[in-house]
Each structure stands twice: as C-alpha cells, then as structure tokens.
Write a protein that holds these residues in place. Structure first.
Motif, PDB file in Angstrom:
ATOM      1  N   SER A 187       1.022  -0.875  -0.124  1.00 33.91           N
ATOM      2  CA  SER A 187      -0.258   0.220   0.071  1.00 33.91           C
ATOM      3  C   SER A 187       1.019   0.967   0.276  1.00 33.91           C
ATOM      4  N   GLU A 188       2.128   1.273   0.255  1.00 27.90           N
ATOM      5  CA  GLU A 188       2.741   2.644   0.464  1.00 27.90           C
ATOM      6  C   GLU A 188       3.599   2.471  -1.340  1.00 27.90           C
ATOM      7  N   VAL A 189       4.007   1.575  -1.702  1.00 26.98           N
ATOM      8  CA  VAL A 189       4.701   1.337  -3.101  1.00 26.98           C
ATOM      9  C   VAL A 189       4.044   2.058  -4.500  1.00 26.98           C
ATOM     10  N   ALA A 190       2.617   1.132  -4.463  1.00 30.41           N
ATOM     11  CA  ALA A 190       1.879   1.194  -4.739  1.00 30.41           C
ATOM     12  C   ALA A 190       0.480   0.799  -4.761  1.00 30.41           C
ATOM     13  N   ASN A 191      -0.328   1.714  -4.022  1.00 26.40           N
ATOM     14  CA  ASN A 191      -2.499   1.973  -2.999  1.00 26.40           C
ATOM     15  C   ASN A 191      -2.780   2.031  -4.766  1.00 26.40           C
ATOM     16  N   VAL A 192      -2.842   1.133  -4.648  1.00 27.56           N
ATOM     17  CA  VAL A 192      -3.673   1.020  -6.532  1.00 27.56           C
ATOM     18  C   VAL A 192      -4.752  -0.572  -6.549  1.00 27.56           C
ATOM     19  N   MET A 193      -5.430  -1.032  -6.801  1.00 25.96           N
ATOM     20  CA  MET A 193      -6.281  -2.338  -7.367  1.00 25.96           C
ATOM     21  C   MET A 193      -5.087  -2.976  -8.171  1.00 25.96           C
ATOM     22  N   ARG A 194      -5.356  -4.546  -8.630  1.00 27.18           N
ATOM     23  CA  ARG A 194      -4.685  -5.512  -9.190  1.00 27.18           C
ATOM     24  C   ARG A 194      -3.543  -5.677  -8.193  1.00 27.18           C
ATOM     25  N   GLU A 195      -4.054  -6.665  -7.290  1.00 30.21           N
ATOM     26  CA  GLU A 195      -3.385  -7.858  -6.237  1.00 30.21           C
ATOM     27  C   GLU A 195      -1.697  -8.599  -6.895  1.00 30.21           C
ATOM     28  N   TYR A 196      -2.442  -9.030  -8.162  1.00 32.44           N
ATOM     29  CA  TYR A 196      -0.449  -9.197  -8.624  1.00 32.44           C
ATOM     30  C   TYR A 196       0.534  -8.122  -9.319  1.00 32.44           C
ATOM     31  N   GLU A 197       0.144  -6.758 -10.078  1.00 33.89           N
ATOM     32  CA  GLU A 197       1.491  -5.827  -9.799  1.00 33.89           C
ATOM     33  C   GLU A 197       1.006  -4.788  -8.573  1.00 33.89           C
ATOM     34  N   ARG A 198       0.539  -4.832  -7.341  1.00 34.06           N
ATOM     35  CA  ARG A 198       0.849  -4.555  -6.775  1.00 34.06           C
ATOM     36  C   ARG A 198       1.432  -4.992  -5.614  1.00 34.06           C
ATOM     37  N   ALA A 242      -6.300   4.651  -4.116  1.00 36.58           N
ATOM     38  CA  ALA A 242      -7.651   3.881  -5.168  1.00 36.58           C
ATOM     39  C   ALA A 242      -9.244   4.927  -4.722  1.00 36.58           C
ATOM     40  N   VAL A 243      -9.937   5.298  -5.557  1.00 37.61           N
ATOM     41  CA  VAL A 243     -11.342   5.873  -5.510  1.00 37.61           C
ATOM     42  C   VAL A 243     -12.012   5.455  -6.911  1.00 37.61           C
ATOM     43  N   ILE A 244     -12.526   4.329  -6.421  1.00 41.58           N
ATOM     44  CA  ILE A 244     -13.455   3.412  -7.993  1.00 41.58           C
ATOM     45  C   ILE A 244     -14.656   4.360  -8.059  1.00 41.58           C
ATOM     46  N   THR A 294     -22.363   9.579  -7.592  1.00 41.18           N
ATOM     47  CA  THR A 294     -23.616  10.787  -6.938  1.00 41.18           C
ATOM     48  C   THR A 294     -22.310  11.808  -6.176  1.00 41.18           C
ATOM     49  N   GLU A 295     -23.429  12.075  -5.566  1.00 37.70           N
ATOM     50  CA  GLU A 295     -22.727  13.653  -4.162  1.00 37.70           C
ATOM     51  C   GLU A 295     -21.869  13.166  -3.412  1.00 37.70           C
ATOM     52  N   ALA A 296     -22.046  11.647  -2.694  1.00 33.09           N
ATOM     53  CA  ALA A 296     -21.591  11.271  -1.943  1.00 33.09           C
ATOM     54  C   ALA A 296     -19.899  10.043  -2.746  1.00 33.09           C
ATOM     55  N   GLN A 297     -20.139  10.470  -3.925  1.00 33.56           N
ATOM     56  CA  GLN A 297     -19.303   9.374  -4.173  1.00 33.56           C
ATOM     57  C   GLN A 297     -18.151  11.106  -4.409  1.00 33.56           C
ATOM     58  N   ILE A 298     -18.549  11.837  -5.184  1.00 31.86           N
ATOM     59  CA  ILE A 298     -18.196  12.715  -5.478  1.00 31.86           C
ATOM     60  C   ILE A 298     -17.248  13.449  -4.873  1.00 31.86           C
ATOM     61  N   GLU A 299     -18.210  13.486  -3.183  1.00 31.78           N
ATOM     62  CA  GLU A 299     -16.923  14.069  -1.781  1.00 31.78           C
ATOM     63  C   GLU A 299     -16.087  13.438  -1.884  1.00 31.78           C
ATOM     64  N   ARG A 300     -16.601  11.739  -2.237  1.00 34.85           N
ATOM     65  CA  ARG A 300     -14.740  10.978  -1.658  1.00 34.85           C
ATOM     66  C   ARG A 300     -13.954  10.957  -2.696  1.00 34.85           C
ATOM     67  N   THR A 311      -7.863   5.276 -10.300  1.00 28.73           N
ATOM     68  CA  THR A 311      -7.468   6.144  -9.032  1.00 28.73           C
ATOM     69  C   THR A 311      -7.370   7.405  -9.233  1.00 28.73           C
ATOM     70  N   LEU A 312      -7.037   8.549  -8.469  1.00 25.77           N
ATOM     71  CA  LEU A 312      -6.473   9.860  -8.373  1.00 25.77           C
ATOM     72  C   LEU A 312      -4.618   9.819  -7.716  1.00 25.77           C
ATOM     73  N   ARG A 313      -3.737  10.309  -8.275  1.00 25.49           N
ATOM     74  CA  ARG A 313      -2.337  10.068  -8.493  1.00 25.49           C
ATOM     75  C   ARG A 313      -1.883  11.958  -7.944  1.00 25.49           C
ATOM     76  N   ALA A 314      -1.292  12.466  -6.972  1.00 27.36           N
ATOM     77  CA  ALA A 314      -1.029  13.496  -6.983  1.00 27.36           C
ATOM     78  C   ALA A 314       0.620  13.879  -7.750  1.00 27.36           C
ATOM     79  N   ILE A 315       0.589  14.806  -7.800  1.00 28.08           N
ATOM     80  CA  ILE A 315       2.029  15.156  -8.448  1.00 28.08           C
ATOM     81  C   ILE A 315       2.442  16.181  -7.708  1.00 28.08           C
TER      82      ILE A 315
END
Length: 693
Positions: A193-204, A497-499, A506-512, A597-601
């Motif tokens: 979760s520190e180096v690849a905090n994204v879905m896909r267990e094999y690649e992660r 990860a934000v799927i 919805t409003e709740a998902q937008i807030e997430r 996924t959201l990515r901050a640079i």
C-alpha cells in the motif's frame, strides 16, 4: 554556486558542471564493482577541470543504474513475503499471460526468476473486503510474529507485506510491519500500500516485491555514495533521478528504489527533449547509444510521455510506478559481434562493457564489437578517442573481426565490419519503429536526436532507415544524459484508489473524490516540506486515472480546476476520451468512464542548466576547424578521403559538406556523402541531405 549532473552508464560515467565560469563536461570509466568510486573520481576531476574547489558544489544530481543492474543480474536480496491466506501463489501465477504468444520454448520470468521464493512466501490469517475496506477477519498477530522469526532464522533480511485489498484499508499491513520490525529491527520492509496503493493484487504485490528485492543493495549504494562524497569534501545535496523524469532525495529513493529502476535512461530523455527545444524542433525521437545499450523514446510536440501501466515491466516483472515511455535494447559501442551455433551473424545484446571492453582497448578483450568495426572502417580515429585520453589499438580491432567474423564467413575484414554496423543499425531501427510506427506515430514528421558516446556515428543511418526528416546532434552528445539531470524538477507522487463510475456518480461519491484529492495534496506537500522546499515554490497537480468500463488498464485524465462537482465531472471524462483518441486513434464518447485512481504529483522547480549560445560565423570558412584528412568507409561501401573537423571550432551558421567527421572530446559525428552538417546557435548540429532546407 556550482551544480553537477552525474550519469553512470555501463561503460562510462558522464558529468556536467555548471558554475560562474561556464559549463564543463567530463567523462571517466565506470567502476562496475562499486559505481560510487567512479562517481567521486569524476566529480573531483570535473571540479579540477573547472578550476573550482569541491566545497563550491551545492547540488549533485545523479542518474544511476544500480537498481536496474540488480534486476538484470538477478542478484537482489533474499526476500520474504507475508500475504493473505489463500493467496500465497499470486506472484507465481501472475496473469496467465504468455511472454511470447507463438513460441513453444520460452521462460516465464516471474516463475523462472522469482523475486520471492515460494518457501519464503508465508500466508497469514486476515481479510479486508471491498468495496469500502471493511475488516472481515482481524489480523492474526501471532502468525505474523512466528513468520518474522522464521525469516530471521533463514537469514532473510528483506520483507514485503502484501495483503488483499490493502489499497482500500492498509491497517493490517501497517500493523504487520510493526510486528516484523519488533522481531527484525534491521529488516528492510515494504508495504504494497506504500509503493503501489492501487487495485490489481498481482501488479501491486510484484511492485512491492521488486522494491524489497532491489532495496537493501540500492539503499546501501546511495548512502555509501553520500558518505564518500562527504569524505571527498563535498557537503552538497545529493539528488537522484527517478524513472518518471523528476528528481528526489537519497532517503526517499533508498526507501522506494522501485522509483529509480529507469533512473539512468530517464535523464537522457529529459536531456534530449531539452536539446530539441534548443534546436527549435518539437517532434523528436531520442536515441541514447552508449557502450552497452540503446534507449529510444518518442517525444511528440515536445511532451515527454509517461508509459502506460500495462507496459511498465522490468526484467519481466510488472512494476506499477510511473516511468518515462522508452524502449531499451542491447545495442551499443560495446555490443559483441558473433556467429551463433547455427552459423548466423549476430550483434548484441551481450556487451564487452568497460572491462575488458572492445578488443581495441587492449585490456584483454578478444571479441569484436561495434566500436572495433567503427575503427576498421575509419570512422573512429584511434588517436583521438576521448580527445586522445583513451588510446585505442586498431590492429587489435582488425584481428578480432578477421578471426571471429571475416574468416568464418568468407568475407573481407571491411565487409565484415560493414555487416556489424548494418546489423546493429537494423536492430535499433526496429526498436524505433516499435516506439513510433507501431503506436501510430509517423517518423517522417520527426527528427532523430542521437546521443551517448556512440549515437552520432549512427544518426544518419537510423534517420534513413525510418525516413526521419533529419538528424539533430546535441552540443555534447556523450554527456546529454548528464545534462538532462540538471534540467528537471524535484518531484514526488502519491496515489489513492477511488473507484467511481463518473457518468452515474452521486453527491457522496463526488465528495469522496474531493476528500481523496485533498488528502493526496497534503501528503505530497508534506514530502516537499520535509525537503525544505518553500510553499511558494511548490506546484501540486492531481490527475485522474480512468478507463472505459471493463477495460484492463487506465489512462491519465485532467481534473477540473477546483473541487469536482456534478456539474464539472464531465471535464474528467472528456479529457479521458481525448487521451484515448491520442494514444489509440479512437475513443467511445458515449461509453461509461470509470475513475480508478487519483494521483497527486508534487513538483518544485529548480534552476535549469543554461547552455550559452556560440559565436556566429565570421565568414572565414570552415578550414579554421580542419584537423586532418583520412580515409573512411561509408555504408554504401565507398571508401573516401574524409576531412576531420574540430567541432568546438565551428561557429553558428557554418555548414560542413559530407563526407566529413566532426570530432569532439565526448563523441564523434559521421556526415556521409550527400549530407550537410549545419551548426546551430547553441552549438548543436543539424545533419540533413544536401539541397534540402
């Protein structure tokens, strides 16, 4: 204040220094057993060349192949893994993807060369559930503790922790790390979760395992280099080039060495893009040809591309970390020519490196290389290699090609040497097409930008092979990768990860989405703050990684200015459609788009290396740069009297007609008959067909 860029290659270590006195270039042999020795020697040497004290150096930016070499040589750390019960063999099973679809004889890299041996993959009881990361089964801490003790008894000093759905809730991974460090305080521990905090267990899992595999040795090298620089009187900051084209600190790269697997090649692409900008050319194909390999990248409209995650493999293992889009093949000045068991004529990918090096080095090497072929053809002058600092023996080149290639194939030595050059050029041309034509890019609209010590010798031949417009030779071709190190920003990235299905959000998902974006901004700001970067110098960008519903991998899309709302969420979808059209030539604008996924640079701009303009031509003619005339054999088989020119004595606007050879300390440029080499305002050179503007 002085700044130094240091790029370590398989054969040579290249350096560039910028200070008040100007810009200086230097090249020293790479010390393969311990790269830091060559780096320190090179830094002291270039300071002496510039006439400054080492204490005046404020920043050193380093491109390293240490982590890459570990993956190539398969000599990483003995690694253990803790994973969710029932998922012990994910790293072995992979994606059931055949490396070569139509071959019956192939090795599966993730099975034949595993990052973690099966005996060291231990499953423990725990379970997190999607879609919100609820805990179904608490972590069994006793099992974790027992596994850590087993690792300790086996001498395992590197531990990767990868649990299912940890990208939704990393509490179990963090607690397991605490327990492992209680039992093994000196262990090198990586959480997926520190180096690849994204879905896909094999690649992660694979990314985290790679981090642990290369981590201890890479961290030791970086800290050892830092210590050696201190001992040499350098108190400067040491920064490391990352695979994404940004630089980071020693501590950050020691903890996440998976981010510097393509550190060396990345500097070359950044340097090549900068050289294209100086020449006023936006569409370029960079070809970095060193002693061991050739790194190729296509840069459309001046934009350095980031590789699609589905393509980010290192030594056959998927690694989910941003990397500059490039192709690497085993083709360089040290590539060995040989005849295989079936009698076929081959060149590369094996290289003679710097020890023993090509036969002409006189260090015991007996196999013919590309460099030996260039000498036999008269394209490299043995008494002017590295400005005369490296003496080469042409008789040894002739002997190696004659004995190993010419006689067995019934060829003359000259024809054998031409064969070596044609094979290596064809190998590189195929790689260029795979990075351009195969992706819908027309190379006829691009200029070839060859660099590396061997690059400009091959530039025109490669341009002809792919029908490129012309050739742009950088100011210091052999040092361009080091130059790129001083033309990039400090950069950090983080993901969450934000799927969400955007069309039906919805409003709740937008807030997430907004909460996740704000948390990511805070994290990368914190990393920049830790480096002492003032807030006003920081730049934070958040991008959305999206896909069509059911697609395998994502593309990056722009986020709207300010918070995401129901009204502006279409900005993300539209940007994704545009990117899909650009990358693949089509898009489905009426289809559902998923945000994955959201990515901050986070970036901090640094002062760019300032290459000064050179003197304009004074009408005195190019004879001022003429050195001597010798015979040279060209690709069409003609052997012609060919003048050599000192490239440093050519002025902006000077035009050198072919056949000609331009000589400088770090490289040699071949100008064939019917071509013209035109010197540009910064000292770079445009080589094009005579009569073509």
């Amino acid at each position: 204040m002085a700044r130094i860029g240091v790029d370590v290659g398989g054969t040579n270590t290249d350096l560039v220094l910028e200070c008040a006195k100007g810009v200086f270039y230097h090249k020293v042999p790479t010390t393969l057993k311990n790269q830091s020795i060559g780096v320190v020697d090179g830094v002291k040497g270039i300071c002496s060349l510039a006439g400054i004290d080492t204490a005046e150096v404020e920043v050193i930016v380093h491109g390293t192949t240490t982590a890459t070499n570990i993956t190539i040589e398969h000599n990483g750390s003995e690694t253990g893994m803790l994973t969710t019960r029932g998922f012990r063999d994910i790293l072995h099973i992979g994606r059931h993807k055949r490396p070569y679809n139509f071959s019956l004889h192939f090795m599966v890299p993730w099975q034949s060369q595993p990052l973690v041996k099966r005996r060291n993959r231990i499953a423990v009881s725990e379970r997190i559930l999607p879609p919100h990361g609820e805990v179904e089964h608490a972590l069994d801490e006793d099992e974790v503790r027992e596994a850590a003790r087993l690792f300790k008894r086996r001498g395992v000093n590197s531990v990767v922790i990868g649990f299912m759905f940890a990208f939704l809730n990393d509490a179990h991974e963090r607690r397991a790390k605490e327990i492992v460090l209680e039992e093994m305080p000196e262990a090198y521990v990586t959480l997926s979760s520190e180096v690849a905090n994204v879905m896909r267990e094999y690649e992660r899992f694979s990314t985290a395992a790679m981090n642990c595999y290369v981590g201890p040795k890479t961290a030791f090298y970086l800290r050892d280099l830092e210590a050696k620089l201190r001992e040499a009187g350098l108190s400067s900051k040491l920064r490391i080039m990352q695979s994404n084209g940004g630089v980071s600190t020693v501590e950050a790269c020691a903890a996440r060495p998976v981010r510097i697997l393509m550190s060396g090649p990345a500097g070359g692409v950044i340097g090549g893009a900068s050289e294209g900008e100086m020449a006023g050319v936006k569409n370029i194909i960079t070809v970095d040809i060193g002693g061991t390999s050739a790194d190729i990248s296509t840069i459309p409209d001046g934009r350095v591309k980031i590789m699609n995650p589905r393509d980010t493999y290192v030594s056959g293992h998927p690694v989910l970390t941003p990397m500059i889009d490039l192709v690497t093949i085993g083709a360089g000045g040290g590539s060995v020519a040989f005849i295989d068991e079936a009698g076929a004529f081959n060149v590369g990918p094996r290289s003679a490196g710097s020890e023993p090096g090509p036969a002409c080095y006189g260090r015991g090497g007996t196999e013919p290389t590309v460099t030996d072929a260039q000498i036999v053809l008269g394209r490299l002058d043995p008494d002017h290699a590295l400005g005369g600092d490296l003496r080469l023996d042409p008789e040894l080149s002739h002997k190696a090609i004659e004995e190993k290639i010419a006689k067995p194939l019934g060829l003359s030595v000259k024809d054998a040497a031409l064969g070596i050059i044609k094979i290596i050029n064809n190998n590189m041309a195929l790689a260029i097409r795979s990075n351009s034509v195969a992706r819908g890019v027309d190379p006829r609209q691009f200029s070839i930008l060859p660099f590396g010590g061997a690059g400009p010798l091959h530039g025109v031949a490669l341009a002809e092979a792919i029908s490129a417009k012309d050739v742009i030779v950088p100011v210091a071709p052999g040092i361009t990768a080091a130059v790129g190190l001083l033309k990039t920003d400090l950069q950090y990235e983080d993901t969450e990860a934000v799927i969400v299905e955007l069309n039906a959000a919805t409003e709740a998902q937008i807030e997430r989405i907004n909460r996740a974006a704000e948390a990511l901004r805070d994290r990368v700001i914190g990393q920049l703050d830790d480096d002492g970067i003032a807030r006003e110098l920081q730049s934070i960008e958040v991008v959305a990684e999206c896909r069509y519903h059911g697609q395998g991998f994502e593309l990056r899309a722009a986020m709207p200015d300010g918070p995401v709302t129901l009204a502006n969420k279409s900005v993300i979808s539209s940007s994704f459609h545009d990117q899909h059209q650009l990358d693949y030539g089509y898009s489905y604008r009426d289809q559902e788009v998923e945000l994955i996924t959201l990515r901050a640079i986070g970036r901090a701009s640094v002062e760019r290396l300032n290459v000064p303009k050179i003197r304009q031509t004074d009408g005195s003619g190019i004879d001022r740069a003429l050195m001597f005339v010798r015979t040279t054999t060209f690709d069409d088989g003609r052997t012609l009297e060919t003048p050599r020119y000192d490239r440093s004595k050519l002025h902006a606007g000077d035009k050198v007609p072919g056949p000609a050879i331009l000589i400088q300390h770090d490289s040699t440029t071949l100008v064939p008959p019917d071509y013209v080499a035109e010197t540009l305002e910064y000292g770079n050179t445009r080589v094009h067909r005579a009569g073509v503007a």
